[in-house]
Scaffold this motif. Structure first.
Motif, PDB file in Angstrom:
ATOM      1  N   GLY A   1      54.979  -6.853 -31.730  1.00  0.00           N
ATOM      2  CA  GLY A   1      55.201  -8.346 -31.811  1.00  0.00           C
ATOM      3  C   GLY A   1      55.801  -8.960 -30.446  1.00  0.00           C
ATOM      4  N   VAL A   2      55.940  -8.171 -29.660  1.00  0.00           N
ATOM      5  CA  VAL A   2      56.089  -8.662 -28.095  1.00  0.00           C
ATOM      6  C   VAL A   2      54.936  -8.998 -27.651  1.00  0.00           C
ATOM      7  CG1 VAL A   2      56.882  -8.059 -25.645  1.00  0.00           C
ATOM      8  CG2 VAL A   2      58.078  -6.901 -27.833  1.00  0.00           C
ATOM      9  N   TYR A   3      53.708  -8.506 -27.847  1.00  0.00           N
ATOM     10  CA  TYR A   3      52.361  -8.533 -27.333  1.00  0.00           C
ATOM     11  C   TYR A   3      51.943 -10.222 -27.955  1.00  0.00           C
ATOM     12  CZ  TYR A   3      52.455  -4.035 -25.564  1.00  0.00           C
ATOM     13  OH  TYR A   3      52.435  -2.945 -24.660  1.00  0.00           O
ATOM     14  N   ALA A   4      52.231 -10.313 -29.184  1.00  0.00           N
ATOM     15  CA  ALA A   4      51.980 -11.483 -29.753  1.00  0.00           C
ATOM     16  C   ALA A   4      52.741 -12.839 -29.294  1.00  0.00           C
ATOM     17  CB  ALA A   4      52.255 -11.519 -31.402  1.00  0.00           C
ATOM     18  N   VAL A   5      53.948 -12.424 -28.957  1.00  0.00           N
ATOM     19  CA  VAL A   5      54.604 -13.353 -28.404  1.00  0.00           C
ATOM     20  C   VAL A   5      54.135 -13.980 -26.840  1.00  0.00           C
ATOM     21  CG1 VAL A   5      56.850 -13.933 -27.257  1.00  0.00           C
ATOM     22  CG2 VAL A   5      56.771 -12.772 -29.391  1.00  0.00           C
ATOM     23  N   LEU A   6      53.796 -12.748 -26.298  1.00  0.00           N
ATOM     24  CA  LEU A   6      53.455 -13.086 -25.055  1.00  0.00           C
ATOM     25  C   LEU A   6      52.180 -13.599 -25.094  1.00  0.00           C
ATOM     26  CD1 LEU A   6      53.923 -12.518 -21.782  1.00  0.00           C
ATOM     27  CD2 LEU A   6      52.760 -10.336 -22.175  1.00  0.00           C
TER      28      LEU A   6
ATOM     29  N   ARG B   1      45.216  -7.722 -27.985  1.00  0.00           N
ATOM     30  CA  ARG B   1      44.628  -6.382 -27.877  1.00  0.00           C
ATOM     31  C   ARG B   1      45.537  -5.219 -27.707  1.00  0.00           C
ATOM     32  NH1 ARG B   1      40.527  -6.809 -31.405  1.00  0.00           N
ATOM     33  NH2 ARG B   1      38.357  -7.622 -30.774  1.00  0.00           N
ATOM     34  N   ALA B   2      46.349  -5.358 -27.055  1.00  0.00           N
ATOM     35  CA  ALA B   2      47.583  -4.469 -26.880  1.00  0.00           C
ATOM     36  C   ALA B   2      48.159  -4.237 -28.326  1.00  0.00           C
ATOM     37  CB  ALA B   2      48.666  -4.702 -25.731  1.00  0.00           C
ATOM     38  N   ARG B   3      48.489  -5.182 -28.734  1.00  0.00           N
ATOM     39  CA  ARG B   3      49.150  -5.339 -30.298  1.00  0.00           C
ATOM     40  C   ARG B   3      48.159  -4.655 -31.211  1.00  0.00           C
ATOM     41  NH1 ARG B   3      47.726  -8.179 -34.740  1.00  0.00           N
ATOM     42  NH2 ARG B   3      49.542  -8.045 -36.421  1.00  0.00           N
ATOM     43  N   CYS B   4      46.777  -4.739 -30.952  1.00  0.00           N
ATOM     44  CA  CYS B   4      45.876  -3.876 -31.894  1.00  0.00           C
ATOM     45  C   CYS B   4      45.981  -2.247 -31.732  1.00  0.00           C
ATOM     46  CB  CYS B   4      44.556  -4.528 -31.402  1.00  0.00           C
ATOM     47  SG  CYS B   4      44.089  -6.097 -32.037  1.00  0.00           S
ATOM     48  N   LEU B   5      46.182  -1.855 -30.433  1.00  0.00           N
ATOM     49  CA  LEU B   5      46.158  -0.728 -29.776  1.00  0.00           C
ATOM     50  C   LEU B   5      47.598  -0.057 -30.552  1.00  0.00           C
ATOM     51  CD1 LEU B   5      45.469  -0.709 -26.202  1.00  0.00           C
ATOM     52  CD2 LEU B   5      44.483   0.621 -27.901  1.00  0.00           C
ATOM     53  N   MET B   6      48.620  -0.759 -30.538  1.00  0.00           N
ATOM     54  CA  MET B   6      49.940  -0.184 -31.181  1.00  0.00           C
ATOM     55  C   MET B   6      49.820  -0.060 -32.612  1.00  0.00           C
ATOM     56  SD  MET B   6      54.022  -0.974 -30.496  1.00  0.00           S
ATOM     57  CE  MET B   6      53.731  -1.284 -28.739  1.00  0.00           C
ATOM     58  N   GLN B   7      49.192  -1.221 -33.099  1.00  0.00           N
ATOM     59  CA  GLN B   7      48.899  -1.302 -34.668  1.00  0.00           C
ATOM     60  C   GLN B   7      48.043  -0.399 -35.195  1.00  0.00           C
ATOM     61  OE1 GLN B   7      47.809  -5.163 -36.321  1.00  0.00           O
ATOM     62  NE2 GLN B   7      49.196  -4.938 -38.171  1.00  0.00           N
ATOM     63  N   GLY B   8      46.967  -0.147 -34.474  1.00  0.00           N
ATOM     64  CA  GLY B   8      46.030   0.790 -34.996  1.00  0.00           C
ATOM     65  C   GLY B   8      44.693  -0.130 -35.630  1.00  0.00           C
ATOM     66  N   CYS B   9      44.969  -1.281 -35.491  1.00  0.00           N
ATOM     67  CA  CYS B   9      43.653  -2.135 -36.195  1.00  0.00           C
ATOM     68  C   CYS B   9      42.454  -2.231 -34.707  1.00  0.00           C
ATOM     69  CB  CYS B   9      44.149  -3.521 -36.218  1.00  0.00           C
ATOM     70  SG  CYS B   9      44.648  -4.658 -35.178  1.00  0.00           S
ATOM     71  N   CYS B  10      41.173  -2.594 -35.067  1.00  0.00           N
ATOM     72  CA  CYS B  10      40.335  -2.882 -34.301  1.00  0.00           C
ATOM     73  C   CYS B  10      39.811  -1.771 -33.481  1.00  0.00           C
ATOM     74  CB  CYS B  10      40.571  -3.977 -33.387  1.00  0.00           C
ATOM     75  SG  CYS B  10      41.213  -5.543 -34.019  1.00  0.00           S
TER      76      CYS B  10
ATOM     77  N   LEU C   1      56.760 -21.476 -25.452  1.00  0.00           N
ATOM     78  CA  LEU C   1      57.747 -20.355 -25.837  1.00  0.00           C
ATOM     79  C   LEU C   1      57.817 -20.394 -27.609  1.00  0.00           C
ATOM     80  CD1 LEU C   1      60.035 -18.417 -25.338  1.00  0.00           C
ATOM     81  CD2 LEU C   1      61.557 -20.213 -25.019  1.00  0.00           C
ATOM     82  N   GLY C   2      57.860 -21.849 -27.936  1.00  0.00           N
ATOM     83  CA  GLY C   2      58.031 -21.922 -29.467  1.00  0.00           C
ATOM     84  C   GLY C   2      56.745 -21.192 -30.070  1.00  0.00           C
ATOM     85  N   PHE C   3      55.472 -21.420 -29.705  1.00  0.00           N
ATOM     86  CA  PHE C   3      54.482 -20.932 -30.412  1.00  0.00           C
ATOM     87  C   PHE C   3      54.261 -19.511 -30.148  1.00  0.00           C
ATOM     88  CE2 PHE C   3      49.781 -19.658 -30.130  1.00  0.00           C
ATOM     89  CZ  PHE C   3      49.500 -20.071 -31.611  1.00  0.00           C
ATOM     90  N   GLY C   4      54.697 -18.817 -29.113  1.00  0.00           N
ATOM     91  CA  GLY C   4      54.592 -17.501 -28.654  1.00  0.00           C
ATOM     92  C   GLY C   4      55.630 -16.861 -29.720  1.00  0.00           C
ATOM     93  N   VAL C   5      56.971 -17.508 -30.042  1.00  0.00           N
ATOM     94  CA  VAL C   5      57.772 -17.009 -31.043  1.00  0.00           C
ATOM     95  C   VAL C   5      57.247 -16.931 -32.244  1.00  0.00           C
ATOM     96  CG1 VAL C   5      60.015 -17.225 -32.125  1.00  0.00           C
ATOM     97  CG2 VAL C   5      60.005 -17.434 -29.586  1.00  0.00           C
ATOM     98  N   ALA C   6      56.500 -18.015 -32.722  1.00  0.00           N
ATOM     99  CA  ALA C   6      56.225 -18.085 -34.214  1.00  0.00           C
ATOM    100  C   ALA C   6      55.070 -17.000 -34.154  1.00  0.00           C
ATOM    101  CB  ALA C   6      55.362 -19.584 -34.008  1.00  0.00           C
ATOM    102  N   CYS C   7      54.190 -16.587 -33.148  1.00  0.00           N
ATOM    103  CA  CYS C   7      53.122 -15.575 -33.267  1.00  0.00           C
ATOM    104  C   CYS C   7      53.801 -14.159 -33.558  1.00  0.00           C
ATOM    105  CB  CYS C   7      52.300 -15.779 -32.044  1.00  0.00           C
ATOM    106  SG  CYS C   7      51.145 -16.868 -31.798  1.00  0.00           S
ATOM    107  N   GLY C   8      55.059 -14.106 -32.719  1.00  0.00           N
ATOM    108  CA  GLY C   8      55.724 -12.968 -32.753  1.00  0.00           C
ATOM    109  C   GLY C   8      56.270 -12.628 -34.098  1.00  0.00           C
ATOM    110  N   LEU C   9      56.900 -13.704 -34.826  1.00  0.00           N
ATOM    111  CA  LEU C   9      57.336 -13.534 -36.239  1.00  0.00           C
ATOM    112  C   LEU C   9      56.416 -13.223 -37.025  1.00  0.00           C
ATOM    113  CD1 LEU C   9      60.004 -16.548 -35.963  1.00  0.00           C
ATOM    114  CD2 LEU C   9      60.192 -13.845 -36.145  1.00  0.00           C
ATOM    115  N   ALA C  10      55.120 -14.015 -37.041  1.00  0.00           N
ATOM    116  CA  ALA C  10      53.885 -13.788 -37.964  1.00  0.00           C
ATOM    117  C   ALA C  10      53.397 -12.489 -37.801  1.00  0.00           C
ATOM    118  CB  ALA C  10      53.003 -14.952 -37.738  1.00  0.00           C
ATOM    119  N   MET C  11      53.305 -11.839 -36.487  1.00  0.00           N
ATOM    120  CA  MET C  11      52.638 -10.686 -36.475  1.00  0.00           C
ATOM    121  C   MET C  11      53.500  -9.519 -35.954  1.00  0.00           C
ATOM    122  SD  MET C  11      49.299 -11.995 -34.053  1.00  0.00           S
ATOM    123  CE  MET C  11      48.298 -13.460 -34.586  1.00  0.00           C
ATOM    124  N   GLY C  12      54.647  -9.441 -35.799  1.00  0.00           N
ATOM    125  CA  GLY C  12      55.546  -8.629 -35.514  1.00  0.00           C
ATOM    126  C   GLY C  12      56.825  -8.393 -36.362  1.00  0.00           C
ATOM    127  N   ALA C  13      57.026  -9.323 -37.501  1.00  0.00           N
ATOM    128  CA  ALA C  13      58.102  -9.327 -38.585  1.00  0.00           C
ATOM    129  C   ALA C  13      57.899  -9.081 -39.976  1.00  0.00           C
ATOM    130  CB  ALA C  13      59.139 -10.383 -38.148  1.00  0.00           C
TER     131      ALA C  13
END
Length: 631
Positions: A366-371, A462-471, A604-616
């Motif tokens: 989720g860190v990569y989604a935030v970033l 795509r770093a998130r994809c690597l860790m999750q295993g998608c794509c 920051l707000g949009f990054g946190v939203a992405c992190g929650l959606a894709m990392g929590a």
């Protein structure tokens, strides 16, 4: 049975008409429509273009004839020839129709005074790599055998000629409007030493001579591959970094001085940083040095003298030479650099982290989604300006929602409880952009700003994809592929390929997005039309995604007409981008000096939203959208 035969014949006619009639017609219409948008100079040699186009047609027709006679079919991906063809023109070239089509486009463009991956994987899959014969014109294998005449000829055709064309093409574009001289103040007073032209011109012997002096195919291949990488990478630098080096003035007093003036008359100040004279000299010196220790000493002294002569002849700034040495060190170590990138990608892919607070689980990726979300929004909002802040916030959230809905519709299952899809994000963002832009009358500005930010969002994601295993990719050779070991990875629990070396397709995507962003940034800085910037993004990402998909190996991706669904969408992206470039629009406003507090807060707000959606997620829940990975 009759209906089935009719459907097959209709499909072949439709496919053939699409690529043989409709696509060429669209390319011509696009070239006409963008004639004022892309202000390149036309080449004043129509007879050369006509000759090239004629030869290209012969090459293409030769390929079609060989597939029809020897392969018992036609060049159609959904209806491929049933037999592998290595005769006719295919004895000399692996892909004569592709090569011919590219040459035909260039030839028609020159004649009309206009400005200027997938196949191999499919053949390997259908016929097996061991049955595929190397054509005569191809890079030599990395073996200890002596190079053949065709090996040496191939390097001229596939490496040295493309380098020359790329180099001259940059020259032909002329000096950029925002050019910056690379000379330091004290360099301007340095004298031009005429006799060193004899040394400087040595590169025209040293480089082509390399093809003839190497003793092994392995050495010839290394020379060729290093040269191709240098050509691609440094040409991109020439096109995007506006450093120039006007030759230092002097009055010729000797025959060598007049020769130097003649050489200057055939060039201008561009294509100087980094100095290709230096890069190619060092690449050639390594090839010559394979002849033995004595030859190595002589040739490296020669290479150093040529490097020094770049300054003494007044042809290059000191910065050009230093950059040339640095560029050579990078390209010569391409294997080491690739191995570092590959290993880093593998470490990320196996760096699973998670933290639980009650029923909620926070996943490390989720860190990569935030970033990615934060950086992307900051770039888009900073580029578009403060008046577009709320519109861009709406567009980015629409893209996030679209990504979730798209993937749920296309790939949703009990094992993919909450997937996200790139094309859903694109669709959601485009629809929101049209709606928001209609209100603010700045649709094209929003599209271009999002296009400028999108490569960052996708590359970091795509770093998130690597860790999750998608794509993830399909099986790959050792030294190319990466292995996924974590049970929580989709590679393990969805594709059942734990421990199998797979193509690092997320890494391929990161590299492609980096190139895309550099090009878009250059267009933005130059004040290019906003429609050109937005269209260029869709075209570049369409090409990159089409190639990337040929290496992908996800089992849940639908295949339609012999192509993955995302390859068809990549083609659609390419066409949509071409259409965008023809639309009228204003010019890019340039880059802002600072980012205000509101932009940073929104990022920051949009990054946190992405992190929650894709990392929590909620690992113990079983409903839709509740889980990102197995509990």
């Amino acid at each position: 049975m009759a209906v089935k035969r009719f459907a097959g014949a209709a499909g072949r006619w439709f496919y053939g008409a699409l690529f043989a009639v409709v696509l060429p017609a669209l390319l011509v219409l696009w070239a006409v429509a963008t004639d004022d948008v892309v202000p390149f100079r036309a080449l004043p040699y129509p007879w050369i273009g006509a000759t090239m186009a004629g030869l290209a047609l012969v090459l293409m027709l030769g390929g079609v004839w060989a597939l029809w006679v020897y392969g018992r079919g036609l060049p159609m991906n959904p209806y491929p020839p049933p037999l592998y063809v290595s005769r006719g023109v295919y004895r000399y070239l692996a892909h004569p129709i592709y090569v011919g089509f590219v040459l035909l486009c260039v030839g028609v463009a020159v004649t009309a005074q206009s400005a200027l991956g997938f196949e191999r994987h499919d053949l390997s899959r259908r016929f097996g790599a061991d049955r595929m014969r190397k054509p005569l014109i191809s890079l030599p294998p990395s073996t200890g055998e002596a190079p053949t005449g065709w090996d040496r000829f191939s390097v001229f055709v596939l490496v040295l000629i493309p380098w020359t064309l790329a180099f001259e093409g940059v020259y032909w574009l002329g000096v950029p409007p925002d050019a910056i001289e690379a000379y330091l103040p004290f360099e301007r007073r340095w004298p031009v030493i005429e006799w060193t032209e004899a040394i400087y011109a040595g590169v025209y012997v040293l480089v082509p001579g390399s093809v003839f002096v190497v003793r092994t195919r392995a050495a010839l291949r290394r020379f060729a591959v290093t040269g191709l990488i240098a050509t691609a990478a440094i040409t991109l630098v020439y096109l995007t970094v506006p450093l120039v080096a006007p030759p230092r003035p002097f009055e010729p007093q000797s025959a060598l001085g007049h020769a130097l003036m003649l050489e200057r008359s055939m060039a201008n100040t561009v294509a100087a940083f980094p100095a290709f004279h230096v890069v190619w000299t060092f690449i050639a010196a390594e090839a010559w040095a394979t002849r033995g220790r004595g030859m190595a000493v002589v040739v490296w002294v020669w290479a150093i003298l040529i490097t020094v002569s770049c300054v003494t002849t007044g042809m290059h700034a000191l910065a050009d030479v230093v950059a040339g040495v640095a560029a050579f060190l990078v390209v010569r170590n391409y294997r080491l650099i690739w191995e570092m990138l590959r290993r880093r990608a593998e470490r990320i892919a196996n760096s699973w982290r998670e933290w639980r607070i009650g029923a909620v689980r926070f996943l490390g990726y989720g860190v990569y989604a935030v970033l990615g979300g934060a950086v992307g929004f900051a770039i888009a909002a900073g580029a578009a300006g403060p008046d577009a802040f709320w519109q861009l916030l709406l567009v980015h959230f629409a893209g996030l929602i679209g990504a979730g809905l798209w993937a749920q519709k296309l790939e949703g299952s009990s094992k993919l409880s909450r997937p996200f899809g790139y094309y859903g994000a694109v669709l959601g963002a485009v629809v929101a952009t049209i709606l928001a832009g209609a209100v603010g009358r700045n649709t094209m500005l929003l599209l271009a700003a999002i296009a400028l930010a999108a490569p960052w969002i996708q590359a970091i994601g795509r770093a998130r994809c690597l860790m999750q295993g998608c794509c993830h990719g399909s099986e790959a050779p050792e030294g190319v592929g990466i292995r996924y070991w974590r049970e929580q990875s989709r590679v393990s629990y969805l594709a059942s390929q734990r421990g199998v070396p797979l193509h690092p397709t997320p890494l391929y995507s990161m590299m492609a997005n980096a190139v895309t962003w550099v090009i878009l940034l250059r267009l933005w800085v130059l004040g290019a039309p906003l429609s050109l910037i937005a269209g260029a993004y869709f075209m570049l990402t369409g090409v990159a995604r089409f190639v990337e998909e040929s290496y992908r190996g996800e089992p849940q991706t639908p295949v339609v007409g012999g192509l993955r669904i995302y390859q068809w969408l990549a083609i659609l992206s390419l066409v949509a981008g071409a259409v965008l470039t023809t639309l009228p629009s204003g010019a890019a406003p340039g880059l802002p000096a600072v980012l205000d507090v509101r932009v940073l807060a929104g990022a920051l707000g949009f990054g946190v939203a992405c992190g929650l959606a894709m990392g929590a997620d909620f690992p113990r829940a079983t409903g839709r959208y509740t889980r990102l990975a197995p509990p």
